[in-house]
Design a protein around this motif. Sequence first.
Motif, PDB file in Angstrom:
ATOM      1  N   ARG A   1       0.813  -1.219   0.000  1.00  0.00           N
ATOM      2  CA  ARG A   1       0.000   0.000   0.000  1.00  0.00           C
ATOM      3  C   ARG A   1       0.842   1.263   0.000  1.00  0.00           C
ATOM      4  O   ARG A   1       0.356   2.348  -0.315  1.00  0.00           O
TER       5      ARG A   1
ATOM      6  N   ASP B   1      -3.663  -2.123  -1.174  1.00  0.00           N
ATOM      7  CA  ASP B   1      -4.120  -2.302   0.202  1.00  0.00           C
ATOM      8  C   ASP B   1      -4.901  -3.616   0.208  1.00  0.00           C
ATOM      9  O   ASP B   1      -5.923  -3.747  -0.477  1.00  0.00           O
TER      10      ASP B   1
ATOM     11  N   THR C   1      -6.912  -4.903   2.044  1.00  0.00           N
ATOM     12  CA  THR C   1      -8.294  -4.872   2.536  1.00  0.00           C
ATOM     13  C   THR C   1      -9.247  -4.320   1.480  1.00  0.00           C
ATOM     14  O   THR C   1     -10.463  -4.278   1.712  1.00  0.00           O
TER      15      THR C   1
ATOM     16  N   ARG D   1      -9.290  -3.854  12.630  1.00  0.00           N
ATOM     17  CA  ARG D   1      -8.125  -3.562  11.792  1.00  0.00           C
ATOM     18  C   ARG D   1      -7.228  -4.787  11.676  1.00  0.00           C
ATOM     19  O   ARG D   1      -6.708  -5.105  10.602  1.00  0.00           O
TER      20      ARG D   1
ATOM     21  N   ASP E   1      -9.116  -7.279   9.475  1.00  0.00           N
ATOM     22  CA  ASP E   1      -9.200  -6.813   8.090  1.00  0.00           C
ATOM     23  C   ASP E   1      -7.917  -7.142   7.319  1.00  0.00           C
ATOM     24  O   ASP E   1      -7.963  -7.591   6.170  1.00  0.00           O
ATOM     25  N   VAL E   2      -6.772  -6.903   7.936  1.00  0.00           N
ATOM     26  CA  VAL E   2      -5.490  -7.115   7.245  1.00  0.00           C
ATOM     27  C   VAL E   2      -5.058  -8.577   7.312  1.00  0.00           C
ATOM     28  O   VAL E   2      -4.717  -9.195   6.294  1.00  0.00           O
TER      29      VAL E   2
ATOM     30  N   GLY F   1      -7.522  -9.894   4.595  1.00  0.00           N
ATOM     31  CA  GLY F   1      -6.511  -9.611   3.567  1.00  0.00           C
ATOM     32  C   GLY F   1      -5.960 -10.885   2.957  1.00  0.00           C
ATOM     33  O   GLY F   1      -5.766 -10.984   1.735  1.00  0.00           O
TER      34      GLY F   1
END
Length: 705
Positions: free
Chosen positions: A472, A499, A501, A545, A548-549, A553
């Motif tokens: 990212r 990114d 996500t 967070r 999400d990653v 991800g």
Amino acid sequence: MNAQTETLIAAAAIPFAVPTSRWDDAVAAKLGPAELLLYRSNLLGSDLTVTNFGGGNTSAKLEEMDPLTGEPVEVLWVKGSGGDIGSMKIDGFATLYQAKLLGLEAHYAGPQDDDKMVGFLPHCTFNLNCRAASIDTPLHSLLPFAHVDHVHPDAIIALAASSGGEAATKEIWGGRIGWLPWKRPGYTLGVMLRDFVKANPGVEGVMLAGHGIICWADSAKACYEHTVRLIADAAGYLNARLAEKPAFGGRKVAPNPDRAKIAADLMPRLRGFMTGARNKLGHFSDDAEALEFVGSVDFERLAALGTSCPDHFLRTKIAPLTLDPSRLQDDDYLARKIAGYRDLYAAYYERCKRPNSPAMRDSNPVVVLVPGVGRITFATDKTTARLAGEFYGNAINVMRGAEAIGDYIALDEQEAFDIEYWLLEEAKLQRMPAPRPLVGKIALVTGGAGGIGAASAARLLREGACVVLADRAADAVEDVRAGFARQFGNDVVRAAVCDVTDEAQVQAAFDVAAREFGGLDILVANAGIASSAPLEETTVDLWNRNYDVLAQGYFLTSRSAWPLMKRMKEQGGASVVFIGSKNGVAAATNASAYASAKAAANHLARCLALEGAPFGIRVNTVNPDAVIKGSKIWDGDWRKERAGAHGIDSGKELEEHYRQRSMLKRDVLPEDIAEAVYFLASDMSAKSTGNMINVDAGNAQAFTR
């Protein structure tokens, strides 16, 4: 005929570039005789309007001191075999005793001796020079001129490969440039050339049908400028003819505005149907030349003829594969077209083979042409795929010019075969070193600008893979890409801002892998974050967070990789490597969000191992611990947070803490993780899936069993 069609058909043909002299007297004044030859060669070869990559050769006959006798002797300096005059250095020249070269004619009895004469060239070597002389050496040695250039730029070959070429040569130069019919490079061509010049003492150069031009002068500068002028004359003449009518009969199919997206979808499917000893790598070109040609009325007729110049043919095979743009979504159609091409190639081999011909080589197409989309080329390494595309671009230019003054003439099929399967060419191929283990493989590494990501990418590149770095951080990932390009070459590495996500950015990154290289064989899911907080201080945002990653991800990247990797089942399958964590298998104080998200990713890997196995997709995990040096995660709050959790200082004390905590008392570095990644990505672990490798210097709490 509608107005749009009329406009397209009336579009002007792409003109030939007209070269001009780039000779710098101030630079040349500082150079000795051999350095002047190199300067002249580099000027010629670095200008693609003058010659293509690896094409052409230059020479000078220079006076040297014989190391045995101490007497002056005439030495032929000539570009060595396999070199590129645009990038070569002084050691790229073969040096041979000119008197010995002239004496070789005593061993020559006729065209049947061409191969035999090549074997005598090493016996003429001057001063133990190890650079092998090229097959074109007789063209230079048998001519009585001090400086000789032999080049094959597009404008020249367009004349040499046209039914109207000989007449055009007379019209352009009025007899100053001669014409010789097609003859394969070798000693016989050198004799023909010498005898022609003897019979025509005023000639300043000779056009070699289907091959190029050779010319000469008394000085390096005069020879260079003579060569450039001849090419400019040819280009100007052809441009005047091209202005009179549309190229290739006019345009039939307009460029598709979505052609880059189409190529990204098409290339992995074609690659999946190309069976062979090694995976193929692709290169996509939608340059003006390709689009003009594939969209033209005469496209199918001319494509079927193949190329004319030996340099072009050796890179592009007997003919390209052409596809119907309306059927690109039909896998059955694509499979039949690839299989059909292999059958046609095998039939060509059977028709043309000699009793002593080498075994048939790879029968897959090299060049694939799609109206409205462009040109796709495949080879076992990216540079060769790119060069094949460039050479076919040269062939397109040749066809355009040749058709402007007559009919395009391709290489005779038997002549083409004899060049492709020439025993001397086969011997050269057999001398090439074995390819590195990952040549032909395509990898995508998320978090590619970070310590573990960059180290993993470097390890894969070192073993021959092509790599897309996805991260990212746009500036950081470009810096890493540029560094790798300097180290490994620009062809093999690309960068994508991604990114993990963001679904759209993830898919775009995999489209880069498909369009730039042809698909995907290796995914290293590495992009990550880290956080530390007691449960009561863990906010929903912090929790989300991490997931999400580290969980979503990994899911998104795997999902985008899946259709590309499923294509490779018949080529040995593919490999997914998750970068997990010790904390994914061992509980961690004040890190519930991070550790549980890593555990989720680890279990996702096991689930994907089950799903991927029927398609030959292996999914494994590397669990690092305390990779501090070179890791961006440890540059922020994570270092302070983990130090606080252990009640120690966040400086050097933290590194010492982790070192002493390990069973082996050793630091764990990004390069250590990269070794595990390479093992799991390569065929060394071809029978491993659903596994974890801990790279943590020993941590009993994290033992997986």
